[in-house]
Every structure is written in structure tokens, then in C-alpha cells.
Design a protein around this motif. Structure first.
Motif, PDB file in Angstrom:
ATOM      1  N   ILE A 164      -2.236  -2.139  -0.004  1.00 23.30           N
ATOM      2  CA  ILE A 164      -3.138  -1.652   1.041  1.00 23.30           C
ATOM      3  C   ILE A 164      -2.477  -0.548   1.871  1.00 23.30           C
ATOM      4  N   LYS A 165      -1.132  -0.527   1.858  1.00 25.65           N
ATOM      5  CA  LYS A 165      -0.443   0.572   2.529  1.00 25.65           C
ATOM      6  C   LYS A 165      -0.567   1.860   1.724  1.00 25.65           C
ATOM      7  N   GLU A 166      -0.341   1.763   0.411  1.00 22.00           N
ATOM      8  CA  GLU A 166      -0.286   2.959  -0.427  1.00 22.00           C
ATOM      9  C   GLU A 166      -1.657   3.493  -0.809  1.00 22.00           C
ATOM     10  N   ILE A 167      -2.681   2.644  -0.876  1.00 21.68           N
ATOM     11  CA  ILE A 167      -3.993   3.103  -1.325  1.00 21.68           C
ATOM     12  C   ILE A 167      -4.618   4.067  -0.336  1.00 21.68           C
ATOM     13  N   GLY A 168      -4.331   3.870   0.974  1.00 22.08           N
ATOM     14  CA  GLY A 168      -4.724   4.854   1.975  1.00 22.08           C
ATOM     15  C   GLY A 168      -6.123   4.737   2.535  1.00 22.08           C
ATOM     16  N   CYS A 169      -7.004   3.954   1.910  1.00 21.17           N
ATOM     17  CA  CYS A 169      -8.396   3.883   2.373  1.00 21.17           C
ATOM     18  C   CYS A 169      -8.656   2.687   3.279  1.00 21.17           C
ATOM     19  N   VAL A 170      -7.646   1.879   3.524  1.00 23.41           N
ATOM     20  CA  VAL A 170      -7.812   0.720   4.421  1.00 23.41           C
ATOM     21  C   VAL A 170      -6.664   0.721   5.432  1.00 23.41           C
ATOM     22  N   GLN A 171      -6.510   1.845   6.116  1.00 27.95           N
ATOM     23  CA  GLN A 171      -5.391   1.984   7.049  1.00 27.95           C
ATOM     24  C   GLN A 171      -5.462   0.975   8.197  1.00 27.95           C
ATOM     25  N   ARG A 172      -6.682   0.598   8.596  1.00 28.60           N
ATOM     26  CA  ARG A 172      -6.810  -0.399   9.668  1.00 28.60           C
ATOM     27  C   ARG A 172      -6.158  -1.710   9.250  1.00 28.60           C
ATOM     28  N   LEU A 173      -6.414  -2.124   8.003  1.00 27.04           N
ATOM     29  CA  LEU A 173      -5.808  -3.360   7.513  1.00 27.04           C
ATOM     30  C   LEU A 173      -4.297  -3.213   7.407  1.00 27.04           C
ATOM     31  N   SER A 174      -3.857  -2.095   6.847  1.00 25.32           N
ATOM     32  CA  SER A 174      -2.429  -1.867   6.663  1.00 25.32           C
ATOM     33  C   SER A 174      -1.681  -1.876   7.984  1.00 25.32           C
ATOM     34  N   LYS A 175      -2.205  -1.162   8.966  1.00 28.60           N
ATOM     35  CA  LYS A 175      -1.530  -1.097  10.263  1.00 28.60           C
ATOM     36  C   LYS A 175      -1.538  -2.452  10.965  1.00 28.60           C
ATOM     37  N   THR A 176      -2.634  -3.200  10.802  1.00 23.08           N
ATOM     38  CA  THR A 176      -2.697  -4.537  11.410  1.00 23.08           C
ATOM     39  C   THR A 176      -1.654  -5.460  10.796  1.00 23.08           C
ATOM     40  N   VAL A 177      -1.564  -5.456   9.461  1.00 23.20           N
ATOM     41  CA  VAL A 177      -0.590  -6.310   8.774  1.00 23.20           C
ATOM     42  C   VAL A 177       0.833  -5.902   9.133  1.00 23.20           C
ATOM     43  N   GLU A 178       1.072  -4.590   9.199  1.00 21.58           N
ATOM     44  CA  GLU A 178       2.420  -4.078   9.439  1.00 21.58           C
ATOM     45  C   GLU A 178       2.870  -4.281  10.878  1.00 21.58           C
ATOM     46  N   MET A 212       3.524 -10.573   3.250  1.00 21.83           N
ATOM     47  CA  MET A 212       2.457  -9.572   3.301  1.00 21.83           C
ATOM     48  C   MET A 212       2.871  -8.422   4.215  1.00 21.83           C
ATOM     49  N   GLY A 213       3.428  -8.765   5.373  1.00 21.44           N
ATOM     50  CA  GLY A 213       3.882  -7.736   6.302  1.00 21.44           C
ATOM     51  C   GLY A 213       5.025  -6.918   5.745  1.00 21.44           C
ATOM     52  N   ILE A 214       5.964  -7.589   5.060  1.00 19.61           N
ATOM     53  CA  ILE A 214       7.077  -6.856   4.444  1.00 19.61           C
ATOM     54  C   ILE A 214       6.550  -5.856   3.423  1.00 19.61           C
ATOM     55  N   GLY A 215       5.549  -6.268   2.642  1.00 17.51           N
ATOM     56  CA  GLY A 215       4.967  -5.353   1.671  1.00 17.51           C
ATOM     57  C   GLY A 215       4.360  -4.131   2.327  1.00 17.51           C
ATOM     58  N   ALA A 216       3.676  -4.333   3.467  1.00 12.61           N
ATOM     59  CA  ALA A 216       3.050  -3.218   4.172  1.00 12.61           C
ATOM     60  C   ALA A 216       4.080  -2.297   4.823  1.00 12.61           C
ATOM     61  N   MET A 217       5.276  -2.815   5.070  1.00 12.96           N
ATOM     62  CA  MET A 217       6.325  -2.019   5.709  1.00 12.96           C
ATOM     63  C   MET A 217       7.279  -1.383   4.690  1.00 12.96           C
ATOM     64  N   THR A 218       7.190  -1.791   3.437  1.00 13.25           N
ATOM     65  CA  THR A 218       8.189  -1.396   2.445  1.00 13.25           C
ATOM     66  C   THR A 218       7.775  -0.147   1.682  1.00 13.25           C
ATOM     67  N   ASP A 219       8.738   0.715   1.480  1.00  6.51           N
ATOM     68  CA  ASP A 219       8.551   1.905   0.652  1.00  6.51           C
ATOM     69  C   ASP A 219       9.289   1.678  -0.664  1.00  6.51           C
ATOM     70  N   PHE A 220       8.546   1.498  -1.740  1.00  7.19           N
ATOM     71  CA  PHE A 220       9.161   1.289  -3.046  1.00  7.19           C
ATOM     72  C   PHE A 220       9.550   2.608  -3.724  1.00  7.19           C
ATOM     73  N   GLY A 221       9.330   3.725  -3.024  1.00  6.17           N
ATOM     74  CA  GLY A 221       9.637   5.025  -3.588  1.00  6.17           C
ATOM     75  C   GLY A 221      11.070   5.165  -4.088  1.00  6.17           C
ATOM     76  N   PRO A 222      12.096   4.778  -3.295  1.00  8.11           N
ATOM     77  CA  PRO A 222      13.476   4.914  -3.775  1.00  8.11           C
ATOM     78  C   PRO A 222      13.752   4.113  -5.049  1.00  8.11           C
ATOM     79  N   LEU A 223      13.126   2.945  -5.181  1.00  3.91           N
ATOM     80  CA  LEU A 223      13.310   2.153  -6.395  1.00  3.91           C
ATOM     81  C   LEU A 223      12.613   2.805  -7.584  1.00  3.91           C
ATOM     82  N   ILE A 224      11.424   3.340  -7.362  1.00  2.00           N
ATOM     83  CA  ILE A 224      10.697   4.010  -8.436  1.00  2.00           C
ATOM     84  C   ILE A 224      11.441   5.274  -8.873  1.00  2.00           C
ATOM     85  N   ILE A 237       0.919   3.640  -6.023  1.00  2.00           N
ATOM     86  CA  ILE A 237      -0.227   2.731  -6.073  1.00  2.00           C
ATOM     87  C   ILE A 237      -0.111   1.760  -7.246  1.00  2.00           C
ATOM     88  N   LEU A 238       0.344   2.276  -8.381  1.00  2.00           N
ATOM     89  CA  LEU A 238       0.413   1.444  -9.583  1.00  2.00           C
ATOM     90  C   LEU A 238       1.569   0.438  -9.539  1.00  2.00           C
TER      91      LEU A 238
END
Length: 478
Positions: free
Chosen positions: A342-356, A188-200, A312-313
């Protein structure tokens, strides 16, 4: 990891590592007991991997049949018959019986070969060496320092920190490592820290992450060879758990060993995390051996911008595909997708930052301490354990070579060449492998920045290793 080591320091570390391996080699044949059931094995060569006689044979046809029956699509449209339900229930009961027998056998081996004081001294020395490598040499200190302290604390005579049911390290291991809970949180933490942009942005780099899984599957053949060495015997389930080390993914290694070979989880976890930490030392020699200077100086054009909608998708699409095709991998990929969403959606930054941040840091400390708590003489000073360390290193090296070779093959057909160095990042040590690829590239040309390009195969390696884990579990664990 980012610490720059000069040659003298590298040689010192290599010498220290060699000494530890030699000690383990000598102790494995005089130390803490023979492999369970090895006295009953025939020395004659056989086409069946030793210890796998009771495990169902998997032909190519039955392999694909097994995978097909474990897809989400099949389970959604197929209603189990009473016979199938009874067979599944009996299989689960049999697995529990086997686990209990393995625990009883381990206890009997320990009683027959009690740990001696000098063996604990050796393990204490190894613990201090691990701390030294992390603190003084900068080898992934976030992992090695807690693992080293766990090793030291569990081997203090009379302290009882690893003894059940009340020892602190025993509680940590039982609460989250042995039951696969911490690996799920790590993903879960890796997902919140990962940027899939280069792969996309450059989806063809996913092939490099897939090619790196060559090390995972090639190790299965190495297990059969290891079984000819006296004192070493692995069955196919154990072989699958060992092979995952080639992905350089500690949480996945723990998850698979918990499903297929819980009796080997300790040493598999230690080997996986050790090789993750040693990525900066293991990979560069292989990268330079398999590439020319001209290839290492290839410059790649800047990646295209990736839209927020794509970001997001992507985790949602990844999760849907996993649900439909490979549900056994869904626990790992599902947590990865959740953290990234939860990192990319942007509306739950508290959750994202906590997980990350906070959650990831806390779980990393507890997981590393739990892994270190398994570094006890009866588990490490053993021929099978030494074989796991050797096979894990082999798997990791082959995985690195697989990514490099695939990049060279792709360049035969691509107009815009890719730098083969990013193929080494196909292992799932995120973001260490990508940083190493970038560092080696910059050592040839200081203006050649490969980090973002290397992140594509790096994150695809995480997905690839999780898929490989799902394939093994669907084949032998379901």
C-alpha cells in the motif's frame, strides 16, 4: 539512538547494567520459586534436552518431511485423510491442555512463593533505570520509555494495574500482546515504513541477512548447555522461542513465544526489546573486533535506481513464495507485504500514512506498555528468566558475527568488495542496525556513507527472522 555517548556515559551505563544483572542473578536463586517440574528431573546427562521428553524427536529426515508437509504446495494438492484430521484435532486439543496446565503451575508457584515487598522495590528501580536509559541516554526512547513506565506502574503496591480482569495493563496485554494481535499490526507498520529498494538493487546482500540467522539457530545448542545449570530447564519449544531473540525482532519474538512457549512470552519480549534498544552499544565492539580498519573504510558504489514496477511486484512476489513454501511464516510476512504494497502502489496514500504513522505509534505505545506490564518479580527474578537474558544476548552477538563473517567470505569471491560493516545490519532491528553500521563506517571515514547499502541486509534480516520463525513453528508447533 542517535545520541552520541561519550566514554564516561558508556561506562556508567555498563556499570548500571552490570549491577542490575548481578541483582537478578542473586535473586534468581533465592527468589520466587523453582522451575516447574525441575524437582522431578534427573541430574544425569542425557542426549534429550530436559523437559522435551514428551516432544516428538526431530531427525534431519523428519525435519525436512515436516517442513515439506507444511508447505502451501503440499496442502493445496493433498486431501487430509480421516486419520490425519483426527490427529491434527487431537494435537490442538493437547496444546490447549498443556497451556492450561502451565497457567495452573504458574499460579501454584506464585502461591507457594508470594512476592515480597523488597522485590517490588527492585523492579521499580529497574523500571526507573529503563526510563532513564531511554529519556536521558537516548537508547531507543520510543521503546524503552513506555516499557519502563509499564514496569513501574505494574509494580506499584496496591495499584492493581496488572491484575485481571479489570487492570488497565492486564487489558492491554490480553487484548494485543498475549494473542499476537499487536505484533501483526507492527509488521504492517514496518512494511509501510520499509524501502526494499536497496535489497532489490543489490540482491546479494540478502545473503548477509540470511547469515545473521546463524545466531538464531546456534542458540539452540546453548539451551542444552544451560540445562546443566541447577534451577534452569528449557524444552525444545522454549528453546526455539528464546533463539528468535537473536534476530533482534520484538514482534517476531512475541509471535513465536505465543505459539510455542506462552509461559515465557513476558521475559522473551522484554529481552528482545531490550537488545533492540541496545544495538548501538552491543554491535560496535563486535564490528571493530572482527574487521580491520582497511575493511571498515571500503567504499561501495552507488546503488542503481529501482523502478516503481519492481517495488510494487516485490512484496507480491514475497507473499506468493511464502504461501507456496512456508505458510506458518505467512502471518508475519503477509502483514509486512501488505504494508509495503500500500506504500508503493501510491493510490491509497491515506491508508499508507495512517499505517506508517498514527497506527504504528498507537500500537507501539500499547505493545511497549504491555511488555513492561510483564516485568513483575515472579516472572523476572527467576533462574529461567536470567538464562533467557543470557541466551538472548549470546544469540544477538552470534547473529551480528554471522553477518560480518559472511561479508568477509563474500569478499573473497567478489570483484567489487562490500564493506563488511553492513553485514552487522543483517539482524532485523530496522533501521537501527543499518544506522549503527553507517555510524561506525563514518567514524573511520566521514565521507563513507553506508546507510542505504546497510538497508539491504537489514530488511532481508526481517524476512529471514520471519522465515526462521516459520520453520520453528512448522517443526514444533503444527
Amino acid at each position: 539512538m542517535e545520541t552520541v555517548l561519550n566514554k564516561n556515559n558508556k561506562y556508567k551505563v555498563f556499570r548500571a547494567s552490570a549491577i542490575v544483572c548481578l541483582i537478578a542473578l542473586s535473586l534468581s536463586f533465592v527468589g520466587c520459586g523453582k522451575s516447574s517440574g525441575s524437582s522431578n528431573k534427573s541430574a544425569a546427562a542425557t542426549t534429550i534436552v530436559k523437559g522435551s521428553e514428551g516432544i516428538k524427536k526431530i531427525s534431519v529426515k523428519s525435519f525436512f518431511g515436516n517442513v515439506a508437509k507444511n508447505t502451501g504446495i503440499y496442502k493445496m494438492i493433498h486431501t487430509p485423510t480421516p486419520e490425519e484430521a483426527a490427529e491434527e484435532k487431537a494435537s490442538k486439543e493437547q496444546m490447549e491442555i498443556v497451556k492450561e496446565e502451565q497457567m495452573a503451575q504458574a499460579a501454584a508457584d506464585l502461591a507457594a512463593h508470594p512476592v515480597q515487598g523488597w522485590q517490588r522495590l527492585v523492579m521499580l528501580a529497574i523500571g526507573f533505570l529503563i526510563v532513564y536509559l531511554g529519556a536521558a541516554k537516548g537508547f531507543e526512547p520510543l521503546l524503552l520509555i513506555p516499557i519502563g513506565f509499564g514496569t513501574i506502574l505494574v509494580n506499584i503496591p496496591g495499584a492493581g494495574m496488572g491484575d485481571g480482569p479489570d487492570g488497565m495493563l492486564h487489558i492491554i496485554y490480553s487484548a494485543g500482546v498475549g494473542n499476537e494481535f499487536f505484533p501483526m499490526l507492527i509488521f504492517m507498520g514496518i512494511g509501510a515504513m520499509t524501502d526494499f529498494g536497496p535489497l532489490i538493487a543489490n540482491p546479494k546482500t540478502a545473503l548477509l541477512g540470511g547469515a545473521a540467522q546463524l545466531g538464531v539457530f546456534a542458540t539452540l545448542f546453548g539451551v542444552a548447555s544451560m540445562n546443566f545449570i541447577p534451577g534452569i530447564d528449557y524444552n525444545m519449544k522454549q528453546a526455539c522461542a528464546i533463539a528468535i531473540i537473536g534476530g533482534a525482532d520484538g514482534p517476531t519474538s512475541i509471535y513465536v513465544s505465543g505459539k510455542l512457549a506462552p509461559e515465557m512470552m513476558a521475559v522473551i519480549a522484554v529481552a528482545a526489546y531490550s537488545y533492540m534498544a541496545l544495538v548501538p552499544m552491543i554491535q560496535p565492539p563486535i564490528m571493530k573486533l572482527l574487521t580491520s580498519k582497511k575493511e571498515r573504510t571500503i567504499k561501495m558504489k552507488q546503488l542503481r535506481p529501482v523502478s516503481k514496477t519492481e517495488r510494487i511486484l516485490f512484496p507480491l512476489l514475497l507473499l506468493v513464495v511464502t504461501i507456496l513454501l512456508l505458510p506458518p511464516a505467512a502471518p508475519l510476512i503477509g502483514m509486512l507485504a501488505f504494508g509495503n504494497f500500500i506504500k508503493e502502489i501510491g493510490c491509497v496514500q491515506r491508508l499508507s500514512k495512517t499505517v506508517e504513522n498514527e497506527l504504528m505509534n498507537i500500537v507501539s505505545i500499547l505493545l511497549s506498555l504491555g511488555v513492561g506490564s510483564q516485568m513483575t518479580p515472579e516472572k523476572i527474578m527467576h533462574a529461567n528468566s536470567l538464562g533467557i537474558i543470557v541466551l538472548g544476548l549470546l544469540a544477538f552477538c552470534i547473529a551480528t558475527m554471522g553477518g560480518l563473517i559472511m561479508a568477509k567470505i563474500m569478499n573473497l569471491f567478489l570483484k567489487e568488495k562490500i564493506n563488511p560493516l553492513i553485514g552487522s545490519a543483517g539482524v532485523s532491528a530496522v533501521p537501527m542496525a543499518a544506522r549503527v553500521a553507517n555510524k561506525v563506517g563514518m567514524s573511520e571515514d566521514p565521507t563513507n556513507f553506508l546507510l542505504m547499502h546497510a538497508m539491504g541486509p537489514n530488511v532481508s534480516g526481517v524476512i529471514g527472522t520471519a522465515i526462521a520463525a516459520g520453520v520453528f513453528i512448522s517443526t514444533y508447533g503444527m
